[in-house]
Scaffold this active site. Structure first.
Site, PDB file in Angstrom:
ATOM      1  N   ASP A 207      76.392  26.476  51.730  1.00  0.00           N
ATOM      2  CA  ASP A 207      76.069  25.458  52.733  1.00  0.00           C
ATOM      3  C   ASP A 207      76.178  26.007  54.154  1.00  0.00           C
ATOM      4  O   ASP A 207      75.552  25.507  55.076  1.00  0.00           O
ATOM      5  CB  ASP A 207      77.003  24.248  52.546  1.00  0.00           C
ATOM      6  N   LEU A 288      76.262  17.210  58.094  1.00  0.00           N
ATOM      7  CA  LEU A 288      75.096  17.129  58.990  1.00  0.00           C
ATOM      8  C   LEU A 288      74.432  18.474  59.244  1.00  0.00           C
ATOM      9  O   LEU A 288      73.490  18.561  60.026  1.00  0.00           O
ATOM     10  CB  LEU A 288      75.520  16.511  60.332  1.00  0.00           C
ATOM     11  N   ARG A 289      74.932  19.514  58.581  1.00  0.00           N
ATOM     12  CA  ARG A 289      74.326  20.839  58.810  1.00  0.00           C
ATOM     13  C   ARG A 289      72.840  20.840  58.455  1.00  0.00           C
ATOM     14  O   ARG A 289      72.029  21.448  59.135  1.00  0.00           O
ATOM     15  CB  ARG A 289      75.047  21.899  57.974  1.00  0.00           C
ATOM     16  N   GLY A 290      72.491  20.178  57.363  1.00  0.00           N
ATOM     17  CA  GLY A 290      71.087  20.141  56.933  1.00  0.00           C
ATOM     18  C   GLY A 290      70.183  19.528  57.991  1.00  0.00           C
ATOM     19  O   GLY A 290      69.093  20.052  58.276  1.00  0.00           O
TER      20      GLY A 290
END
Length: 355
Positions: A207, A288-290
């Site tokens: 991730d 919220l990285r995506g």
């Protein structure tokens, strides 16, 4: 300059623009060079599919940057966040600083590297006897403002992968020994490659990579013949082969440099941002990285295409690269090919792709 030329003649690199196929991997690498804040790329694929060749070929395309001369951290003369402590102290004292232009560097991290080799070491004896912070910089210092490449990253010790990802995310590396602490800038693009047969990274580590490129063996017989012929030509006369690709290499280098300048002006409208977040939510992406990476990558792609407005097509092209590796919750589960991401994208954006 002479040394660089000698190295070029003794170890010629296969030209990036001559690499056939593997468009997904090439796009992910280019977008990370345009915007290093995307967060790096993990490349997974079969043996002998040109992963290492492609990453090392990227070096030719990297633009030049301004650095402080003779500084082991490639300090930026203008940005305090990318300066070593020594350079900041000299600026505060108004001492003159000599600058130089240098190509963005790529550092190879060997599989058996120790934490000291990666992070750097502090000479405790010198620190105690002479009262100075005697720091021997490691690979993270050398990679500041450049690319750190880890081949077979899935075989690297998890602790070391954590150290790399923490530094890549924070932009700083801190070494602490016997009560002495030294920090230096370590903002780099982390590129990892590996063979899925030898095991995947844990979902928590995956991730942390901005993008994930999957590559497979080329099936088309004619393309395979073309790849074999090109490789034979390069092995026989590498410099002549590189000269043939000189114009296309130069054009791509210029295009990347122009995209880096254009990037701050690229806009993505509010509606598109809402739909990106809706897509991430429907896919069950944790955190919220995506969302952040998909926004950044689509802006980098628009800049690469010479536009200041992100299109739905841009988002469609980068979404699988940014999200497929964030869907896996079970370590034993395989990574999505991108089909599930595309399926949800088409529904959320009500979009029909150009075939």
């Amino acid at each position: 300059m002479t040394t660089e030329k000698t190295l070029e003649q003794s170890r010629p690199v296969f030209p990036f623009t001559a690499i056939v196929g593997q468009d997904e991997m090439k796009l992910a690498l280019i977008l990370n060079v345009i915007d290093p804040k995307i967060g790096g790329v993990m490349i997974m694929g079969d043996r002998g599919t040109g992963k290492s060749t492609t990453v090392r070929a990227l070096v030719d395309l990297l633009p030049e940057i301004d650095v402080i001369a003779n500084d082991p951290f490639n300090s930026d003369p203008k940005d305090p966040e990318l300066m070593s402590q020594e350079v900041r102290e000299k600026i505060q004292k108004n001492e003159p600083l000599e600058t130089a232009k240098r190509k963005i560097s790529m550092v190879d991290l060997p599989l058996g590297a120790t934490e000291d080799r990666v992070c750097g070491t502090i000479d405790i004896e010198k620190a105690l006897t002479e009262g100075v912070k005697a720091f021997e910089p490691g690979l993270l210092a050398k990679a500041n403002r450049g690319i750190l490449y880890v081949d077979e990253v899935n075989l690297l010790d998890d602790h070391l992968v954590d150290v790399l990802l923490d530094s890549a995310a924070s932009g700083w590396n801190t070494v602490e020994r016997e009560g002495i602490s030294i920090s230096h800038p370590a903002r780099f693009i982390l590129v990892g490659s590996g063979n899925p047969e030898e095991g995947e990274l844990r979902p928590q580590l995956l991730d942390r990579f901005g993008m994930h490129a999957q590559i497979g063996t080329v099936k088309d017989p004619q393309l395979r013949v073309q790849i074999v012929d090109q490789r034979a030509s390069f092995d026989e006369a590498p410099l002549a082969f590189r000269n043939e690709c000189g114009e296309s290499q130069s054009k791509l280098t210029t295009r990347i440099a122009e995209a880096r300048k254009l990037l701050p002006m690229v806009q993505i409208d509010f509606e598109s941002r809402v739909r990106i977040s809706q897509m991430c939510s429907e896919l069950g992406v944790d955190g919220l990285r995506g969302d952040i990476v998909t926004n950044r990558a689509s802006q980098a792609l628009a800049a690469f295409e010479g536009r200041v407005q992100v299109s739905v097509e841009d988002i469609y092209r980068v979404s699988p690269l940014c999200l497929r590796h964030r869907l896996r919750k079970d370590p034993l589960e395989s990574i999505d090919t991108g089909d599930r991401v595309r399926e949800v994208f088409l529904k959320v954006f009500n979009f029909v792709p150009n075939e």
